[in-house]
Write an enzyme that holds these catalytic residues in place. Structure first.
Site, short mmCIF file in Angstrom:
data_model
loop_
_atom_site.label_atom_id
_atom_site.label_comp_id
_atom_site.label_asym_id
_atom_site.label_seq_id
_atom_site.Cartn_x
_atom_site.Cartn_y
_atom_site.Cartn_z
N ARG A 55 0.82 -1.22 0.00
CA ARG A 55 0.00 0.00 0.00
C ARG A 55 0.85 1.27 0.00
NH1 ARG A 55 -2.28 1.73 4.49
NH2 ARG A 55 -2.73 -0.33 5.29
N TYR A 79 -12.73 20.61 -14.58
CA TYR A 79 -13.34 19.28 -14.63
C TYR A 79 -14.48 19.23 -13.62
CZ TYR A 79 -14.09 14.38 -13.82
OH TYR A 79 -14.70 13.17 -13.65
N ASP A 118 -3.84 21.18 -12.89
CA ASP A 118 -4.34 19.98 -13.56
C ASP A 118 -3.90 20.09 -15.02
OD1 ASP A 118 -5.76 18.04 -14.94
OD2 ASP A 118 -7.61 18.30 -13.79
N LYS A 151 -6.22 9.43 -19.03
CA LYS A 151 -6.37 10.09 -20.33
C LYS A 151 -5.12 9.86 -21.19
CE LYS A 151 -10.02 11.60 -18.13
NZ LYS A 151 -11.21 10.76 -18.06
C1 LIG Z 1 -9.11 17.36 -16.64
C2 LIG Z 1 -9.52 16.22 -15.77
N1 LIG Z 1 -9.06 16.18 -14.51
C3 LIG Z 1 -9.38 15.16 -13.68
C4 LIG Z 1 -10.21 14.14 -14.08
C5 LIG Z 1 -10.54 13.01 -13.13
O1 LIG Z 1 -9.80 11.88 -13.51
P1 LIG Z 1 -10.27 10.36 -13.26
O2 LIG Z 1 -11.50 10.13 -14.08
O3 LIG Z 1 -9.08 9.58 -13.70
O4 LIG Z 1 -10.55 10.22 -11.81
C6 LIG Z 1 -10.72 14.14 -15.38
C7 LIG Z 1 -11.62 13.05 -15.83
O5 LIG Z 1 -12.29 13.17 -16.82
C8 LIG Z 1 -10.36 15.21 -16.23
O6 LIG Z 1 -10.82 15.27 -17.50
#
Ligand SMILES: Cc1ncc(COP(=O)(O)O)c(C=O)c1O
Length: 408
Positions: free
Chosen positions: A78, A130, A203, A228
């Protein structure tokens, strides 16, 4: 010119400086560029078998040395695991960080940063971001005592007005940001955050380290939904954080991952490393095709807006051109002139694009964004979000043309 340094694998999440023999990369080039580092996964070769591709380590526990030490650096899977040390080391190099942690998802990575703050801390976040994280900040984070102000992060003045010196602990930005691909000036945001005594987290899921390296622009933490582009094949849910330096906040994040246990599984970590080997190829292709699609659609009579940072008409184009290199990403959105039902009908007519949420995979996706975000979504109801994959650009453009023409 950047140098591949085998010592990077020592930057493992639990902070151990010890390194198992079998996970030391063999240096294949004295100095190499990011695409080479990625393709060769830092030149890793298994010391005992000479295997070019690392094994998956499913072990949950590791044997103690007779003198009660854990010299290999692992005790229990972990806190850390030899399979996820490798994608962490590679991503850390690509982002130019001091340390990297992978997580079970992008949300697990992002929320770890906020969980490391203290009740009462003030946070500035973007209005365009997001949606899943925005909802989490409005609900769970607020209940836990974080005070979050949402501002137009593409306007440096608005960011400057929102930070409260001494009270703001974190400025969170996303660039390009879902779903309008709004651009935030990362260097400007870093200056504002630091002047207020806050840290800047970015992000960078859509930009990827191929196009933008936020740490070089002053960011303290970079976050990825590795689901992604980093993985790139729509078959792994994963997240990552990269720190500009080991500091107290980072130590808290390390403890949160170990304590909350939102770790990446061994097989997912292995797939992620495999996906990252082709990151540069995929991102370059996605950017080229997205630019062609956006340019094709910008003057289409049935479209009122083609939102892509690579178009001079995009409000963030000038900043994007400054802080992104090699392209403007694989994401764009279009707004359909006849409104929401026409947008949904257009998505229903595509044959090559897949009607699905998510982004950054090799296959192109189209979605009516407001439908997935649900009631209260700030996404314009006439907006279709496009994630451009690596297919032939002519097939993608032709398919959109026929889908749009069907509603004319
Ligand atoms: C820009 C962005 N940040 C964060 C996330 C969250 O990621 P996850 O779906 O891997 O938890 C997403 C998911 O679509 C995203 O597009």
């Amino acid at each position: 010119m950047q140098t591949c340094n085998p010592g990077d694998l020592a930057n493992r999440g639990h902070g151990s400086e010890m390194m198992a023999e079998s996970e030391k990369p063999e240096q294949t080039t004295e100095s190499c560029r990011p695409a080479t580092m990625a393709a060769q996964a830092l030149g890793w070769i298994d010391q005992s078998t000479r295997a070019l591709i690392p094994p998956v380590h499913p072990a949950t526990t590791f044997v103690r040395d007779p003198d009660n030490q854990y010299r290999a650096g692992y005790s229990y899977a972990r806190p850390t695991n030899p399979t996820f040390v490798q994608p962490e080391a590679l991503l850390n190099r690509l982002e130019g960080g001091a340390a990297c942690l992978t997580f079970a998802s992008g949300m697990a990575a992002a929320t770890a940063v906020f969980l490391a703050l203290r009740p009462g801390d003030h946070v500035v976040a973007p209005q365009v971001m997001y949606w899943g994280l925005r909802n989490w900040l409005k609900s769970y984070a607020a209940e836990r005592g974080l005070v979050v102000d949402f501002v137009d992060a593409s306007a440096t003045d608005a960011l400057a007005a929102a930070v409260q010196p001494g009270r703001t602990k974190l400025v969170w930005i996303e660039s390009p940001a879902n779903p309008t691909w709004a651009i935030t000036d990362i260097a400007g945001a870093a200056e504002i955050a630091h002047a207020a005594g806050a840290r800047l987290a970015v992000d960078s899921t859509v930009a990827t380290p191929v196009l933008t390296r936020p740490i070089e622009l002053g960011a303290d933490i970079v976050m990825h939904s590795a689901t992604k582009y980093l993985n790139g094949h729509s078959d792994v849910v994963a997240g990552a954080l990269i720190a500009a330096r080991h500091d107290e906040l980072w130590e808290r994040i390390v403890a949160i991952r170990a304590g909350n246990g939102a770790i990446l599984g061994s097989f997912e970590a292995w797939l992620l490393l495999r996906g990252m080997r082709t990151l540069h190829l995929r991102v370059e292709r996605c950017c080229r095709t997205a630019q062609a699609v956006a340019e094709h659609l910008v003057s289409h009579p049935l479209i009122i807006a083609s939102l892509y940072p690579g178009l001079p008409s995009h409000p963030g184009h000038a900043v994007a051109a400054r802080q992104m290199s090699g392209g403007f990403g694989g994401m764009l959105s279009i707004r359909i002139a006849s409104g929401e039902s026409a947008a949904i009908a257009t998505a229903a007519r595509v044959k090559v694009w897949k009607r699905a949420t998510s982004l950054g995979g090799v296959e192109s996706l189209i979605e009516h964004r407001a439908s997935i975000e649900g009631p209260g979504s700030p996404a314009p109801p006439d907006l279709l979000r496009l994630s451009v994959g690596i297919e032939d650009a002519a097939d993608l453009i032709g398919d959109l043309q026929q889908a749009l023409a069907g509603g004319a």
